[in-house]
Scaffold this motif. Structure first.
Motif, mmCIF file in Angstrom:
data_model
loop_
_atom_site.group_PDB
_atom_site.id
_atom_site.type_symbol
_atom_site.label_atom_id
_atom_site.label_comp_id
_atom_site.label_asym_id
_atom_site.label_seq_id
_atom_site.Cartn_x
_atom_site.Cartn_y
_atom_site.Cartn_z
ATOM 1 N N ARG A 4 3.113 3.935 14.178
ATOM 2 C CA ARG A 4 3.044 2.900 15.211
ATOM 3 C C ARG A 4 3.421 3.465 16.585
ATOM 4 O O ARG A 4 3.029 2.910 17.607
ATOM 5 N N ALA A 5 4.179 4.589 16.601
ATOM 6 C CA ALA A 5 4.457 5.239 17.875
ATOM 7 C C ALA A 5 3.247 6.015 18.387
ATOM 8 O O ALA A 5 3.101 6.230 19.589
ATOM 9 N N SER A 6 2.361 6.412 17.466
ATOM 10 C CA SER A 6 1.176 7.184 17.845
ATOM 11 C C SER A 6 -0.003 6.302 18.239
ATOM 12 O O SER A 6 -0.861 6.719 19.027
ATOM 13 N N HIS A 7 -0.055 5.091 17.687
ATOM 14 C CA HIS A 7 -1.216 4.211 17.887
ATOM 15 C C HIS A 7 -0.723 2.830 18.314
ATOM 16 O O HIS A 7 -0.233 2.053 17.486
ATOM 17 N N ASP A 8 -0.868 2.554 19.582
ATOM 18 C CA ASP A 8 -0.279 1.341 20.152
ATOM 19 C C ASP A 8 -0.815 0.064 19.514
ATOM 20 O O ASP A 8 -0.117 -0.946 19.445
ATOM 21 N N ASP A 9 -2.055 0.093 19.062
ATOM 22 C CA ASP A 9 -2.662 -1.123 18.513
ATOM 23 C C ASP A 9 -2.771 -1.088 16.991
ATOM 24 O O ASP A 9 -3.559 -1.842 16.404
ATOM 25 N N LEU A 10 -1.970 -0.244 16.345
ATOM 26 C CA LEU A 10 -1.938 -0.201 14.882
ATOM 27 C C LEU A 10 -0.679 -0.884 14.377
ATOM 28 O O LEU A 10 0.432 -0.538 14.783
ATOM 29 N N MET A 11 -0.858 -1.857 13.479
ATOM 30 C CA MET A 11 0.276 -2.501 12.808
ATOM 31 C C MET A 11 0.385 -1.919 11.400
ATOM 32 O O MET A 11 -0.621 -1.788 10.705
ATOM 33 N N VAL A 12 1.607 -1.579 11.000
ATOM 34 C CA VAL A 12 1.833 -0.942 9.705
ATOM 35 C C VAL A 12 2.929 -1.697 8.968
ATOM 36 O O VAL A 12 3.969 -2.043 9.558
ATOM 37 N N ALA A 13 2.705 -1.946 7.686
ATOM 38 C CA ALA A 13 3.718 -2.558 6.820
ATOM 39 C C ALA A 13 3.918 -1.678 5.592
ATOM 40 O O ALA A 13 2.951 -1.132 5.059
ATOM 41 N N VAL A 14 5.174 -1.546 5.163
ATOM 42 C CA VAL A 14 5.478 -0.929 3.869
ATOM 43 C C VAL A 14 5.933 -2.040 2.934
ATOM 44 O O VAL A 14 6.929 -2.725 3.204
ATOM 45 N N ILE A 15 5.177 -2.225 1.859
ATOM 46 C CA ILE A 15 5.493 -3.274 0.886
ATOM 47 C C ILE A 15 5.866 -2.604 -0.428
ATOM 48 O O ILE A 15 5.055 -1.895 -1.026
ATOM 49 N N ASN A 16 7.101 -2.805 -0.861
ATOM 50 C CA ASN A 16 7.582 -2.237 -2.119
ATOM 51 C C ASN A 16 7.291 -3.225 -3.247
ATOM 52 O O ASN A 16 7.792 -4.355 -3.237
ATOM 53 N N THR A 17 6.477 -2.805 -4.197
ATOM 54 C CA THR A 17 5.955 -3.759 -5.179
ATOM 55 C C THR A 17 7.054 -4.456 -5.969
ATOM 56 O O THR A 17 6.934 -5.639 -6.274
ATOM 57 N N ALA A 18 8.123 -3.758 -6.295
ATOM 58 C CA ALA A 18 9.158 -4.342 -7.160
ATOM 59 C C ALA A 18 10.008 -5.383 -6.453
ATOM 60 O O ALA A 18 10.769 -6.101 -7.116
ATOM 61 N N SER A 19 9.876 -5.501 -5.141
ATOM 62 C CA SER A 19 10.702 -6.462 -4.404
ATOM 63 C C SER A 19 9.867 -7.294 -3.442
ATOM 64 O O SER A 19 10.386 -7.801 -2.449
ATOM 65 N N LEU A 20 8.577 -7.470 -3.732
ATOM 66 C CA LEU A 20 7.721 -8.159 -2.769
ATOM 67 C C LEU A 20 7.935 -9.666 -2.755
ATOM 68 O O LEU A 20 7.488 -10.349 -1.837
ATOM 69 N N SER A 21 8.629 -10.209 -3.771
ATOM 70 C CA SER A 21 9.005 -11.618 -3.772
ATOM 71 C C SER A 21 10.246 -11.773 -4.634
ATOM 72 O O SER A 21 10.604 -10.870 -5.398
ATOM 73 N N GLU A 22 10.898 -12.912 -4.537
ATOM 74 C CA GLU A 22 12.129 -13.119 -5.310
ATOM 75 C C GLU A 22 11.864 -13.115 -6.814
ATOM 76 O O GLU A 22 12.635 -12.564 -7.593
ATOM 77 N N ARG A 23 10.757 -13.728 -7.244
ATOM 78 C CA ARG A 23 10.510 -13.762 -8.684
ATOM 79 C C ARG A 23 10.152 -12.382 -9.219
ATOM 80 O O ARG A 23 10.500 -12.029 -10.352
ATOM 81 N N VAL A 24 9.469 -11.584 -8.417
ATOM 82 C CA VAL A 24 9.148 -10.219 -8.826
ATOM 83 C C VAL A 24 10.414 -9.373 -8.881
ATOM 84 O O VAL A 24 10.632 -8.606 -9.823
ATOM 85 N N ARG A 25 11.264 -9.515 -7.884
ATOM 86 C CA ARG A 25 12.530 -8.785 -7.869
ATOM 87 C C ARG A 25 13.372 -9.144 -9.097
ATOM 88 O O ARG A 25 13.994 -8.284 -9.728
ATOM 89 N N ALA A 26 13.387 -10.427 -9.454
ATOM 90 C CA ALA A 26 14.221 -10.889 -10.563
ATOM 91 C C ALA A 26 13.784 -10.281 -11.895
ATOM 92 O O ALA A 26 14.622 -9.836 -12.689
ATOM 93 N N PHE A 27 12.491 -10.246 -12.180
ATOM 94 C CA PHE A 27 12.096 -9.708 -13.479
ATOM 95 C C PHE A 27 12.214 -8.189 -13.540
ATOM 96 O O PHE A 27 12.440 -7.631 -14.612
ATOM 97 N N HIS A 28 12.094 -7.521 -12.416
ATOM 98 C CA HIS A 28 12.253 -6.069 -12.439
ATOM 99 C C HIS A 28 13.679 -5.660 -12.782
ATOM 100 O O HIS A 28 13.890 -4.666 -13.488
ATOM 101 N N SER A 29 14.653 -6.373 -12.269
ATOM 102 C CA SER A 29 16.042 -5.954 -12.417
ATOM 103 C C SER A 29 16.820 -6.776 -13.437
ATOM 104 O O SER A 29 18.039 -6.674 -13.501
ATOM 105 N N ALA A 30 16.136 -7.567 -14.251
ATOM 106 C CA ALA A 30 16.831 -8.452 -15.188
ATOM 107 C C ALA A 30 17.678 -7.690 -16.205
ATOM 108 O O ALA A 30 18.749 -8.152 -16.604
ATOM 109 N N ASP A 31 17.219 -6.524 -16.641
ATOM 110 C CA ASP A 31 17.955 -5.772 -17.662
ATOM 111 C C ASP A 31 18.674 -4.556 -17.097
ATOM 112 O O ASP A 31 19.376 -3.862 -17.833
ATOM 113 N N ALA A 32 18.513 -4.273 -15.801
ATOM 114 C CA ALA A 32 19.187 -3.138 -15.184
ATOM 115 C C ALA A 32 18.969 -3.183 -13.680
ATOM 116 O O ALA A 32 17.821 -3.270 -13.226
ATOM 117 N N ALA A 33 20.060 -3.105 -12.916
ATOM 118 C CA ALA A 33 19.927 -3.124 -11.458
ATOM 119 C C ALA A 33 19.206 -1.873 -10.965
ATOM 120 O O ALA A 33 18.386 -1.932 -10.055
#
Length: 252
Positions: A127-156
């Motif tokens: 984003r520092a190199s391209h003024d009109d580029l928007m960038v997001a990093v989405i981590n699949t295991a924590s992309l929502s509360e319900r997804v986060r909950a099932f990933h870590s239910a048996d181990a943090a």
């Protein structure tokens, strides 16, 4: 909607219809205990982004099968890791070329936990190199509360656990060794630790969690959640504009 299947003459119209958005899936190749193949992280993020590309019309760049897995150590064969600096530069260059192809919204979809810091660094550089580029990093295991909950239910500090094993039973059962499941469980030993210890010092067999609890039925439900929740994020991002339009380089 796979970038590798699209011709250069088709790409401009496809990007325009997706508001110039694209997804870059980033996985890993690493040991996943005695019961799962080494490609788990890449398979999950690949299948997830394919489904979301179909649902949203946002094209998907080819997935990266190698990530920052150096914390898994060399105790077990199977891990093929790259260091954080290399991953940063590699993703930065991919983003540069995606920009020159017309991408203005880049969703980096991360399927491996310790890729997160290098990918965030790549985001800063892009984003520092391209003024009109928007960038997001989405981590699949924590992309929502319900997804986060099932990933870590048996181990943090989960790895090759119920969540990943159930997902594999649902979307890629050939990567699962059912005969190894009853004895694959290994507890999370990181609770209360001040330091971030490598896996060779926290696990006896490369597992953190209870893969013996896994079922295909749970995996099917959980994969549907991943697809629905990521698709919702992608759709929202495709309509997002910066809160202010000031230039990165100009004070005007």
């Amino acid at each position: 909607m796979l970038w590798s299947d699209i011709t250069w003459t088709e790409l401009p119209a496809i990007l325009a219809s997706a508001n110039y958005a694209a997804m870059l899936p980033v996985g890993a190749t690493e040991q996943h205990g005695p019961h799962l193949g080494c490609g788990v992280d890449t398979v999950i993020v690949d299948q997830l982004c394919r489904a979301v590309a179909e649902a949203t019309g946002v094209p998907m760049l080819p997935p990266l099968p190698y990530g920052c897995s150096i914390g898994h150590s060399q105790r077990w064969p199977g891990t093929i890791a790259v260091n954080p600096v290399l991953l940063i530069e590699f993703v930065k260059q991919i983003g540069d070329w995606a920009y020159h192809s017309g991408v203005r919204r880049l969703f980096i979809v991360n399927g491996h936990v310790t890729n997160a810091a290098p990918l965030r660094c790549a985001l800063e550089m892009l984003r520092a190199s391209h003024d009109d580029l928007m960038v997001a990093v989405i981590n699949t295991a924590s992309l929502s509360e319900r997804v986060r909950a099932f990933h870590s239910a048996d181990a943090a500090d989960w790895h090759a656990n119920d969540a990943e094993t159930s997902l594999m039973l649902a979307i890629a059962p050939q990567l699962v060794r059912p005969d190894q499941l009853p004895q694959a469980d290994d507890p999370d030993r990181t609770c209360g630790c001040v330091f971030a210890h490598p896996v060779n010092r926290t696990s006896r067999n490369g597992v953190t969690g209870q893969p013996s609890l896994a079922t295909r039925e749970k995996g099917e439900v959980w994969f549907d959640w991943l697809v629905a929740d990521l698709a919702e994020l992608i759709k929202t991002g495709c309509d997002e504009l910066p809160p202010l339009e000031f230039s990165y380089t100009s004070r005007a």
